[in-house]
Scaffold this motif. Structure first.
Motif, PDB file in Angstrom:
ATOM      1  N   SER A 199      16.710  21.953  28.306  1.00  0.00           N
ATOM      2  CA  SER A 199      15.953  22.783  27.399  1.00  0.00           C
ATOM      3  C   SER A 199      14.459  22.565  27.585  1.00  0.00           C
ATOM      4  O   SER A 199      14.031  21.512  28.039  1.00  0.00           O
ATOM      5  N   MET A 200      13.701  23.567  27.193  1.00  0.00           N
ATOM      6  CA  MET A 200      12.245  23.490  27.329  1.00  0.00           C
ATOM      7  C   MET A 200      11.678  22.410  26.420  1.00  0.00           C
ATOM      8  O   MET A 200      10.738  21.703  26.779  1.00  0.00           O
ATOM      9  N   ILE A 201      12.237  22.293  25.242  1.00  0.00           N
ATOM     10  CA  ILE A 201      11.550  21.537  24.195  1.00  0.00           C
ATOM     11  C   ILE A 201      12.156  20.164  23.893  1.00  0.00           C
ATOM     12  O   ILE A 201      11.513  19.331  23.258  1.00  0.00           O
ATOM     13  N   GLY A 202      13.383  19.919  24.378  1.00  0.00           N
ATOM     14  CA  GLY A 202      14.092  18.693  24.018  1.00  0.00           C
ATOM     15  C   GLY A 202      13.249  17.421  24.139  1.00  0.00           C
ATOM     16  O   GLY A 202      13.111  16.662  23.178  1.00  0.00           O
ATOM     17  N   HIS A 203      12.656  17.205  25.322  1.00  0.00           N
ATOM     18  CA  HIS A 203      11.875  15.982  25.521  1.00  0.00           C
ATOM     19  C   HIS A 203      10.656  15.930  24.618  1.00  0.00           C
ATOM     20  O   HIS A 203      10.297  14.877  24.099  1.00  0.00           O
ATOM     21  N   PHE A 204      10.019  17.073  24.433  1.00  0.00           N
ATOM     22  CA  PHE A 204       8.814  17.096  23.588  1.00  0.00           C
ATOM     23  C   PHE A 204       9.143  16.680  22.155  1.00  0.00           C
ATOM     24  O   PHE A 204       8.417  15.926  21.521  1.00  0.00           O
ATOM     25  N   ARG A 205      10.263  17.178  21.671  1.00  0.00           N
ATOM     26  CA  ARG A 205      10.638  16.839  20.296  1.00  0.00           C
ATOM     27  C   ARG A 205      10.987  15.366  20.180  1.00  0.00           C
ATOM     28  O   ARG A 205      10.710  14.731  19.169  1.00  0.00           O
ATOM     29  N   GLY A 206      11.617  14.828  21.232  1.00  0.00           N
ATOM     30  CA  GLY A 206      12.008  13.429  21.193  1.00  0.00           C
ATOM     31  C   GLY A 206      10.837  12.473  21.348  1.00  0.00           C
ATOM     32  O   GLY A 206      10.824  11.396  20.761  1.00  0.00           O
ATOM     33  N   GLU A 207       9.834  12.885  22.138  1.00  0.00           N
ATOM     34  CA  GLU A 207       8.748  11.958  22.466  1.00  0.00           C
ATOM     35  C   GLU A 207       7.588  11.993  21.486  1.00  0.00           C
ATOM     36  O   GLU A 207       6.913  11.003  21.268  1.00  0.00           O
ATOM     37  N   TYR A 208       7.318  13.180  20.948  1.00  0.00           N
ATOM     38  CA  TYR A 208       6.164  13.309  20.040  1.00  0.00           C
ATOM     39  C   TYR A 208       6.664  13.454  18.615  1.00  0.00           C
ATOM     40  O   TYR A 208       6.811  14.559  18.103  1.00  0.00           O
ATOM     41  N   VAL A 209       6.954  12.318  18.007  1.00  0.00           N
ATOM     42  CA  VAL A 209       7.510  12.341  16.659  1.00  0.00           C
ATOM     43  C   VAL A 209       6.386  12.140  15.655  1.00  0.00           C
ATOM     44  O   VAL A 209       5.458  11.374  15.892  1.00  0.00           O
ATOM     45  N   GLY A 210       6.463  12.839  14.562  1.00  0.00           N
ATOM     46  CA  GLY A 210       5.492  12.636  13.481  1.00  0.00           C
ATOM     47  C   GLY A 210       4.321  13.597  13.561  1.00  0.00           C
ATOM     48  O   GLY A 210       3.945  14.064  14.628  1.00  0.00           O
ATOM     49  N   ARG A 211       3.761  13.876  12.392  1.00  0.00           N
ATOM     50  CA  ARG A 211       2.673  14.839  12.272  1.00  0.00           C
ATOM     51  C   ARG A 211       1.471  14.519  13.134  1.00  0.00           C
ATOM     52  O   ARG A 211       0.830  15.399  13.696  1.00  0.00           O
ATOM     53  N   GLU A 212       1.171  13.199  13.218  1.00  0.00           N
ATOM     54  CA  GLU A 212      -0.041  12.789  13.934  1.00  0.00           C
ATOM     55  C   GLU A 212       0.039  13.125  15.425  1.00  0.00           C
ATOM     56  O   GLU A 212      -0.978  13.210  16.101  1.00  0.00           O
ATOM     57  N   ASN A 213       1.243  13.343  15.940  1.00  0.00           N
ATOM     58  CA  ASN A 213       1.393  13.638  17.371  1.00  0.00           C
ATOM     59  C   ASN A 213       1.643  15.120  17.660  1.00  0.00           C
ATOM     60  O   ASN A 213       1.784  15.520  18.809  1.00  0.00           O
ATOM     61  N   LEU A 214       1.696  15.880  16.584  1.00  0.00           N
ATOM     62  CA  LEU A 214       2.098  17.279  16.737  1.00  0.00           C
ATOM     63  C   LEU A 214       1.110  18.080  17.583  1.00  0.00           C
ATOM     64  O   LEU A 214       1.511  18.863  18.442  1.00  0.00           O
ATOM     65  N   SER A 215      -0.189  17.871  17.355  1.00  0.00           N
ATOM     66  CA  SER A 215      -1.137  18.718  18.079  1.00  0.00           C
ATOM     67  C   SER A 215      -1.134  18.385  19.573  1.00  0.00           C
ATOM     68  O   SER A 215      -1.250  19.283  20.405  1.00  0.00           O
ATOM     69  N   GLU A 216      -0.972  17.107  19.911  1.00  0.00           N
ATOM     70  CA  GLU A 216      -0.898  16.747  21.331  1.00  0.00           C
ATOM     71  C   GLU A 216       0.362  17.357  21.956  1.00  0.00           C
ATOM     72  O   GLU A 216       0.333  17.885  23.066  1.00  0.00           O
ATOM     73  N   ARG A 217       1.455  17.279  21.215  1.00  0.00           N
ATOM     74  CA  ARG A 217       2.708  17.847  21.709  1.00  0.00           C
ATOM     75  C   ARG A 217       2.538  19.332  21.994  1.00  0.00           C
ATOM     76  O   ARG A 217       2.902  19.824  23.067  1.00  0.00           O
ATOM     77  N   GLN A 218       1.960  20.032  21.042  1.00  0.00           N
ATOM     78  CA  GLN A 218       1.826  21.480  21.174  1.00  0.00           C
ATOM     79  C   GLN A 218       0.903  21.857  22.333  1.00  0.00           C
ATOM     80  O   GLN A 218       1.140  22.829  23.035  1.00  0.00           O
ATOM     81  N   GLN A 219      -0.130  21.039  22.515  1.00  0.00           N
ATOM     82  CA  GLN A 219      -1.071  21.294  23.599  1.00  0.00           C
ATOM     83  C   GLN A 219      -0.374  21.140  24.954  1.00  0.00           C
ATOM     84  O   GLN A 219      -0.533  21.976  25.849  1.00  0.00           O
ATOM     85  N   LYS A 220       0.415  20.077  25.098  1.00  0.00           N
ATOM     86  CA  LYS A 220       1.119  19.836  26.359  1.00  0.00           C
ATOM     87  C   LYS A 220       2.190  20.908  26.609  1.00  0.00           C
ATOM     88  O   LYS A 220       2.350  21.400  27.724  1.00  0.00           O
ATOM     89  N   LEU A 221       2.896  21.248  25.544  1.00  0.00           N
ATOM     90  CA  LEU A 221       3.930  22.272  25.639  1.00  0.00           C
ATOM     91  C   LEU A 221       3.316  23.603  26.067  1.00  0.00           C
ATOM     92  O   LEU A 221       3.816  24.290  26.956  1.00  0.00           O
ATOM     93  N   ASN A 222       2.182  23.909  25.451  1.00  0.00           N
ATOM     94  CA  ASN A 222       1.485  25.150  25.745  1.00  0.00           C
ATOM     95  C   ASN A 222       1.079  25.227  27.210  1.00  0.00           C
ATOM     96  O   ASN A 222       1.284  26.247  27.876  1.00  0.00           O
ATOM     97  N   SER A 223       0.543  24.141  27.722  1.00  0.00           N
ATOM     98  CA  SER A 223       0.086  24.133  29.100  1.00  0.00           C
ATOM     99  C   SER A 223       1.267  24.354  30.051  1.00  0.00           C
ATOM    100  O   SER A 223       1.182  25.116  31.019  1.00  0.00           O
ATOM    101  N   GLN A 224       2.387  23.710  29.741  1.00  0.00           N
ATOM    102  CA  GLN A 224       3.560  23.853  30.602  1.00  0.00           C
ATOM    103  C   GLN A 224       4.141  25.272  30.543  1.00  0.00           C
ATOM    104  O   GLN A 224       4.531  25.838  31.562  1.00  0.00           O
ATOM    105  N   LEU A 225       4.173  25.820  29.348  1.00  0.00           N
ATOM    106  CA  LEU A 225       4.701  27.180  29.188  1.00  0.00           C
ATOM    107  C   LEU A 225       3.848  28.172  29.963  1.00  0.00           C
ATOM    108  O   LEU A 225       4.364  29.104  30.594  1.00  0.00           O
ATOM    109  N   HIS A 226       2.530  27.969  29.923  1.00  0.00           N
ATOM    110  CA  HIS A 226       1.663  28.926  30.620  1.00  0.00           C
ATOM    111  C   HIS A 226       1.763  28.800  32.129  1.00  0.00           C
ATOM    112  O   HIS A 226       1.601  29.786  32.842  1.00  0.00           O
ATOM    113  N   LYS A 227       2.062  27.605  32.597  1.00  0.00           N
ATOM    114  CA  LYS A 227       2.313  27.459  34.037  1.00  0.00           C
ATOM    115  C   LYS A 227       3.544  28.275  34.428  1.00  0.00           C
ATOM    116  O   LYS A 227       3.549  28.973  35.447  1.00  0.00           O
ATOM    117  N   LEU A 228       4.565  28.189  33.621  1.00  0.00           N
ATOM    118  CA  LEU A 228       5.796  28.943  33.922  1.00  0.00           C
ATOM    119  C   LEU A 228       5.531  30.443  33.892  1.00  0.00           C
ATOM    120  O   LEU A 228       6.017  31.198  34.732  1.00  0.00           O
TER     121      LEU A 228
END
Ligand code: ADP
Ligand code: MG
Length: 316
Positions: free
Chosen positions: A202-231
Motif C-alpha cells: 500500500s502507498m500509506i502503510g509505512h507512513f502510518r506506521g512510522e510517523y505516529v502522533g500529531r507532532e510528526n504529522l506534517s513531516e509525514r504528509q510532506q514526505k508522502l506528498n513528495s512521493q505521490l508527486h513523483k509517481l
C-alpha cells in the motif's frame, strides 16, 4: 529520447551526462519533471547549472507551454487497461488510465490487492485485448503479493503463467524511505523495461506506521506528498498507469453512513487522479464507488473476486 541523447542537451557534456545517469536521470523527460534542487543534491552538479539543464530539457521536449489542442492530442495517447470486470471498467471510463494515478481505497480484505494482481496480468495483454502491452512494477509494502495467485489468474485466463510472472518486477519496500528510493528508480527502470503499470500496495502503510502522533504529522504528509508527486510525474513522462492502494481510518465526526474515511488526508486526496472506494456487498460481492475524479461521475459498480481475478457481479 535515448540515454545517449542526454549529451545533446544544452550544457550537458559527457562528464555531466555521466553524473546525471549515475543519479538515475537517464532521460530528458525525467530531468524536465524533477525539481532542480533535487537533481542538484543527487548529482552534485551546481544548482544554476542544473537549472539551465532542466530548462534545456524542457525546451528540447517543448513542454513549457502547450496549447489545449496539444494537450488534447497528448491525452489521445492515453490508454486504458481492462480490470477484468466490465462494470468496473465502465465505472472507470473504460479501464485503468495511463497518465493518471488511480487510488483504491477500502478496509482490510475488501479486494484492493486482488484488483492489483488482476491488473498485473491484464496489462501485459495486447492493446486490442484490453491490455497495455507492457510490463509491471509492483512495490509491495505489506508482503501480500502472492505469485501463486497471479499464476492462478493467468492460468484461468488461458495465458502462460510463467511468462506472466516473468514480466512482473517485484520490489519489497521495507520502510517509507526505501519506498522513496524505489520510486526514484522508476524514472530509469520503467522506460528501459517497457513498464506500463506501476502498483504501490500500500502507498500509506509505512507512513502510518512510522510517523505516529500529531507532532510528526506534517513531516509525514510532506514526505508522502513528495512521493505521490513523483509517481504522478512518472505517469505523464512515460504514459504509464499508476495504481496505489490506501487504507481507511475511523472518522470520529461521522454521525451517519460509513464511519470510515480514506487515510492520508488532503495530500492523498489531491494527488490521486481517480479515487475508488471499495466496500463489501451481500453474498461476497464488492461495491466500488468513484469518490473523487475530474471527469468520472460518482457511480457504483458491483464486482466479485474469482479464480480469474475480478468479474462482474449481478444484483444482490
Ligand atoms: P485487501 O488488499 O483490500 O486487504 P485482498 O485484495 O487481499 O484485500 O482481498 C482479499 C479477498 O479476496 C478475500 O475475501 C478472499 O476471499 C478473496 N480472494 C482471494 N483469492 C481468491 C480466489 N482465488 N478466489 C476468490 N476469492 C479470492
Ligand atoms: Mg492488500
Amino acid at each position: 529520447m535515448e540515454e545517449s541523447d542526454l549529451k545533446n542537451l544544452p550544457g550537458v557534456g559527457p562528464a555531466t551526462a555521466t553524473k546525471l545517469k549515475n543519479a538515475g536521470f537517464t532521460t530528458a523527460e525525467a530531468i524536465s519533471v524533477t525539481p532542480p534542487k533535487e537533481i542538484s543534491e543527487k548529482t552534485g552538479i551546481g544548482f544554476n547549472t542544473v537549472l539551465s539543464i532542466v530548462n534545456g530539457a524542457r525546451e528540447t521536449l517543448g513542454i513549457d507551454f502547450m496549447t489545449a489542442e496539444d494537450l488534447w492530442k497528448k491525452r489521445q495517447d492515453m490508454l486504458r487497461c481492462t480490470i477484468g470486470s466490465e462494470n468496473l471498467n465502465q465505472l472507470m471510463g473504460g479501464g485503468i488510465e495511463t497518465q493518471a494515478m488511480t487510488e483504491l481505497i477500502g478496509e482490510y480484505g475488501v479486494g484492493k490487492t486482488q484488483i492489483c494482481l488482476s491488473l498485473c496480468v491484464r496489462v501485459q495483454q495486447p492493446v486490442e485485448n484490453g491490455g497495455l502491452a507492457g510490463k509491471v512494477v509492483y512495490i509491495d509494502t505489506e508482503g501480500t503479493f502472492i505469485p501463486e495467485r497471479v499464476f492462478q489468474i493467468a492460468e484461468t485466463l488461458g495465458l502462460d503463467p510463467h511468462e506472466t510472472l516473468a514480466n512482473i518486477f517485484l520490489a519489497r519496500a521495507y520502510n517509507s524511505s526505501h519506498q522513496e528510493l524505489l520510486t526514484e528508480h522508476l524514472f530509469k527502470f520503467c522506460p528501459e523495461n517497457n513498464v506500463k503499470l506501476v502498483v504501490v500496495d500500500s502507498m500509506i502503510g509505512h507512513f502510518r506506521g512510522e510517523y505516529v502522533g500529531r507532532e510528526n504529522l506534517s513531516e509525514r504528509q510532506q514526505k508522502l506528498n513528495s512521493q505521490l508527486h513523483k509517481l504522478l510525474r512518472l505517469t505523464e513522462a512515460y504514459n504509464i498507469a499508476v495504481v496505489i492502494t490506501n487504507q481507511v481510518q475511523a472518522n470520529p465526526t461521522a454521525f451517519f453512513g460509513d464511519p470510515n474515511k480514506p487515510a492520508g488526508g488532503n495530500v492523498m486526496a489531491h494527488a490521486s487522479t481517480h479515487r475508488v472506494y471499495l466496500r463489501k456487498g451481500g453474498k461476497g460481492t464488492r461495491i466500488a464507488t468513484v469518490i473523487d475524479s475530474p471527469y468520472l461521475p460518482e457511480e457504483k459498480a458491483r464486482f466479485k473476486i474469482t479464480e480469474g481475478g475480478v468479474e462482474d457481479a449481478g444484483e444482490e
